[in-house]
Design a protein around this motif. Structure first.
Motif, PDB file in Angstrom:
ATOM      1  N   LYS A 235      12.251 -59.930  -7.728  1.00 16.71           N
ATOM      2  CA  LYS A 235      12.001 -60.287  -9.208  1.00 16.71           C
ATOM      3  C   LYS A 235      11.469 -59.061  -9.646  1.00 16.71           C
ATOM      4  O   LYS A 235      11.498 -58.447 -10.666  1.00 16.71           O
ATOM      5  N   MET A 236      10.286 -58.451  -9.097  1.00 11.56           N
ATOM      6  CA  MET A 236       9.632 -57.127  -9.449  1.00 11.56           C
ATOM      7  C   MET A 236      10.311 -55.908  -9.218  1.00 11.56           C
ATOM      8  O   MET A 236      10.592 -55.139 -10.202  1.00 11.56           O
ATOM      9  N   LYS A 238      13.710 -56.064 -10.101  1.00 16.45           N
ATOM     10  CA  LYS A 238      14.375 -56.464 -11.170  1.00 16.45           C
ATOM     11  C   LYS A 238      13.752 -56.203 -12.440  1.00 16.45           C
ATOM     12  O   LYS A 238      14.558 -55.762 -13.635  1.00 16.45           O
ATOM     13  N   SER A 239      12.640 -56.131 -12.400  1.00 14.84           N
ATOM     14  CA  SER A 239      11.897 -55.903 -13.679  1.00 14.84           C
ATOM     15  C   SER A 239      11.798 -54.399 -13.880  1.00 14.84           C
ATOM     16  O   SER A 239      11.461 -54.063 -15.160  1.00 14.84           O
ATOM     17  N   ASN A 242      17.184 -50.998 -14.099  1.00 13.32           N
ATOM     18  CA  ASN A 242      18.278 -51.661 -14.626  1.00 13.32           C
ATOM     19  C   ASN A 242      19.395 -51.846 -13.760  1.00 13.32           C
ATOM     20  O   ASN A 242      19.712 -53.086 -13.506  1.00 13.32           O
TER      21      ASN A 242
END
Length: 278
Positions: A235-236, A238-239, A242
């Motif tokens: 998740k991190m 992907k944050s 891009n």
């Protein structure tokens, strides 16, 4: 032939030396292909440990693999890599970053992106520095400064050997090889450099304008049983980025490139063969 002897032949055949800003660097160049791959190895700081993966990759790519000298800042590491690439006439390259090398790879992404064609990260986390992490890094550096070199090297070996995974048939040979590297080739300053370059990257990132996004393809090769990775890493990642994809490569623990070099090299080639990645 024993692993030690194969590595000696590898060094003799592929190693190059260069002085950068008064510091001696060594790196390896393999292959003679049009496409370039730069392999950034982990915290042991010696690319030769992954010689089998490098040789396998050189069947499809020209491979550059630097060792890391005991410099204090990530800027010095990035400048050194840049100068090596310029020396070899390389304008763009795929970057593969393993563990500590994945941290350096992400630093290249943020501060020298023009050299990166695409980025492969394996067994390395997303770069998000917290106040607690800064404090821990500062504390570790203080401890390294005050502890005797023998103790620092002993602690370094005991921690790094826990995360290195090898082919079972050669496991004992590799453990002795790593022990020899730590005893004879790694200094207290090398250990200090490992942590100080990470800390300097955090500071550099904190003070930089990173609002400009890059469209560089990033692929994270994720081992299911790598206990150094946090469940929140996907998740991190992907944050932060891009154009990113998380790819599961099975159960190879922390160092797939050592445990199954052929499989790892084939997986890299497979990923790079995908449109808009290689």
């Amino acid at each position: 032939m024993e692993v030690k002897n194969r590595i000696e032949l590898f060094i003799e055949k592929y190693r190059k030396l260069i002085i950068i800003n008064g510091v001696k660097w060594s790196y390896y160049k393999l292959g003679n292909k049009k496409e370039y791959v730069t392999f950034l190895s982990g915290g042991l700081k010696k690319a030769k440990i992954g010689f089998e993966t490098l040789e396998n990759l050189s069947g499809n790519y020209t491979v550059i693999a630097p060792d890391y000298p005991p410099v204090r800042t990530v800027g010095e590491i990035l400048d050194g890599i840049e100068i090596i690439l310029k020396r070899e006439g390389i304008k763009t390259t795929v970057i593969i970053g393993q563990s500590y090398g994945g941290i350096i790879a992400q630093a290249l992404y943020w501060f020298k992106p023009d050299y990166i064609k695409s980025l492969i990260i394996t067994s390395s986390g997303p770069i998000i520095f917290t106040t607690a992490q800064f404090a821990i890094l500062h504390l570790v550096l203080v401890l390294i400064r005050i502890l005797p070199e023998k103790i620092v090297k002993k602690l370094f070996f005991s921690n790094i050997i826990k995360v290195l995974t090898f082919k079972e048939i050669e496991k004992n040979e590799y453990i002795q090889l790593v022990k020899g590297i730590v005893n004879n080739e790694i200094s207290k300053e090398d250990v200090y450099s490992f942590f100080s370059t990470i800390l300097s990257f955090g500071k550099k990132l904190k003070n930089a304008d990173i609002s400009v996004t890059q469209d560089i393809p990033i692929r994270v090769l994720k081992s299911e049983d790598d206990h150094t990775q946090d469940p929140k890493d996907d998740k991190m990642f992907k944050s932060l980025y891009n154009n990113i994809e998380i790819i599961n490569i099975g159960k190879f623990s922390h160092t797939a490139y050592l445990k199954n070099p052929r499989y790892f090299a084939d997986k890299v080639s497979e990923v790079l063969a995908i449109k808009n990645c290689g």
